[in-house]
Motif scaffolding. Sequence first.
Motif, short mmCIF file in Angstrom:
data_model
loop_
_atom_site.label_atom_id
_atom_site.label_comp_id
_atom_site.label_asym_id
_atom_site.label_seq_id
_atom_site.Cartn_x
_atom_site.Cartn_y
_atom_site.Cartn_z
N ARG A 1 0.90 -1.23 -0.09
CA ARG A 1 0.07 0.03 -0.03
C ARG A 1 0.85 1.28 0.08
N ALA A 2 1.80 1.39 0.86
CA ALA A 2 3.01 2.42 0.84
C ALA A 2 3.69 2.79 -0.48
N ALA A 3 4.01 1.52 -1.36
CA ALA A 3 4.38 1.57 -2.34
C ALA A 3 3.65 2.26 -3.38
N ARG A 4 2.38 1.69 -3.45
CA ARG A 4 1.42 2.22 -4.26
C ARG A 4 1.23 3.92 -4.31
N LEU A 5 1.03 3.99 -3.08
CA LEU A 5 1.05 5.70 -2.92
C LEU A 5 2.08 6.31 -3.09
N LEU A 6 3.50 5.85 -2.98
CA LEU A 6 4.68 6.58 -3.68
C LEU A 6 4.68 6.56 -5.07
N ALA A 7 4.20 5.62 -5.56
CA ALA A 7 4.06 5.66 -7.14
C ALA A 7 3.18 6.57 -7.64
N ALA A 8 1.90 6.70 -7.05
CA ALA A 8 0.89 7.66 -7.39
C ALA A 8 1.42 8.94 -7.19
N GLU A 9 2.27 9.38 -6.22
CA GLU A 9 2.61 10.84 -5.68
C GLU A 9 4.10 11.25 -6.48
#
Length: 403
Positions: free
Chosen positions: A373-381
Amino acid sequence: MHLCQVAPYVTYPPQMGGDHRTHGLVKEFPAAGDTVVRYCQGGSPAMYKSLDLRRNVRIADGYDEYRHLHPLHEVVKSPMLLGYPNLLAGRALSLANDGLPGMLDDADVVLAREPWQTPYVLDAVDDSTPVVFSSHNVEMERFGDIDQPLFEDRVERRVAALERRSVEGSDLVVCTSERDARVYRETYDPGGPVIVVPNGTYESDIREHRPHSSAARGCRRSHGIPANATVCVFMGSNYEPNAEAAHAVVDIADRMRDTTPPVHFLILGGVGNALSGRDLPANVTVTGYVEDGFEAHLDAADVALNPMLSGGGTNIKLIDFFARSLPVVSTPFGARGIDAADGAELVVAGLDAFPDTIASLASDPERCRDIGRAARLLAAEEYTWEAGSRALHERIIEDFGPF
């Protein structure tokens, strides 16, 4: 603005990491009211395999790809099969360049990919036309790590000369990471600013992991993977650093062949060809290039592996894993250039520690979900092609506009 992009081979639809960067950097230009025409010097293996021999491809309104399919362009790329760089691309353009001179004359800005073609472009354009050099790797480092059978010293000198000319002659240099930008500034005397537009993923690919989907379950069944197995995935094109990593995955799998519960390893993409002739443990599945069912394979995985030990630039596959909410185990080298924290958005480990790290993640599904989940948020941001394309567009307008 009318932008001409020069690429070494057919790019669209993107197949490999370099294709995605070539397309991703200009993806948002038409939405801003600008036009993009991409000149491709010859074809690509995927194009010939599919018999897609079109010369002109409309990608979107205001965005076209022109393919100059000429035997010379294919011949000069043949040494790349032995691990050599595309050193003869510029010389081939001086002999066969159908349509390119007119495209360069019509352009407000030229964006040239890698140093193989950029010196030709610098010599061909009018002094009033800005040239942007799009670097995918620090090539003198990348090919310094790869052994060529013959003429190794001459190859390295030629790579350095082409890269120097590209960096020092261009009006703007675009790198994948701050580290690459620093190397360029310290090694060469750039003719213009050096900026960073990181590798990324597409906004449409950012999503939650779907391990319980019918497609993911079907993928597991089709490969004979036990229902209680932890599935680890690695993917890549048939490129020597990826091949090195794929062999490392097989070594890891061999060490974990008797693990209980079982651990199974999926190796996706053309890199599987590098394993031809090697005896594979029963807990390894090599799929080759996957088009239909690609997302299902990623959803079928529990953990993504990035055991890279060499290469240049930053790993696009790492961001692709992030976008699908997969927890990633990466070597320190594989995580280079990505602003992700060990233990938060990924887990960093040496190759020797991969089996223990995989086992630890397999026993802690909640931790896997948190990291994914943290990785997905980093990619999106921080790491989307759309954001990178808009940033590059703004910088070109700021430095060279208005058009």
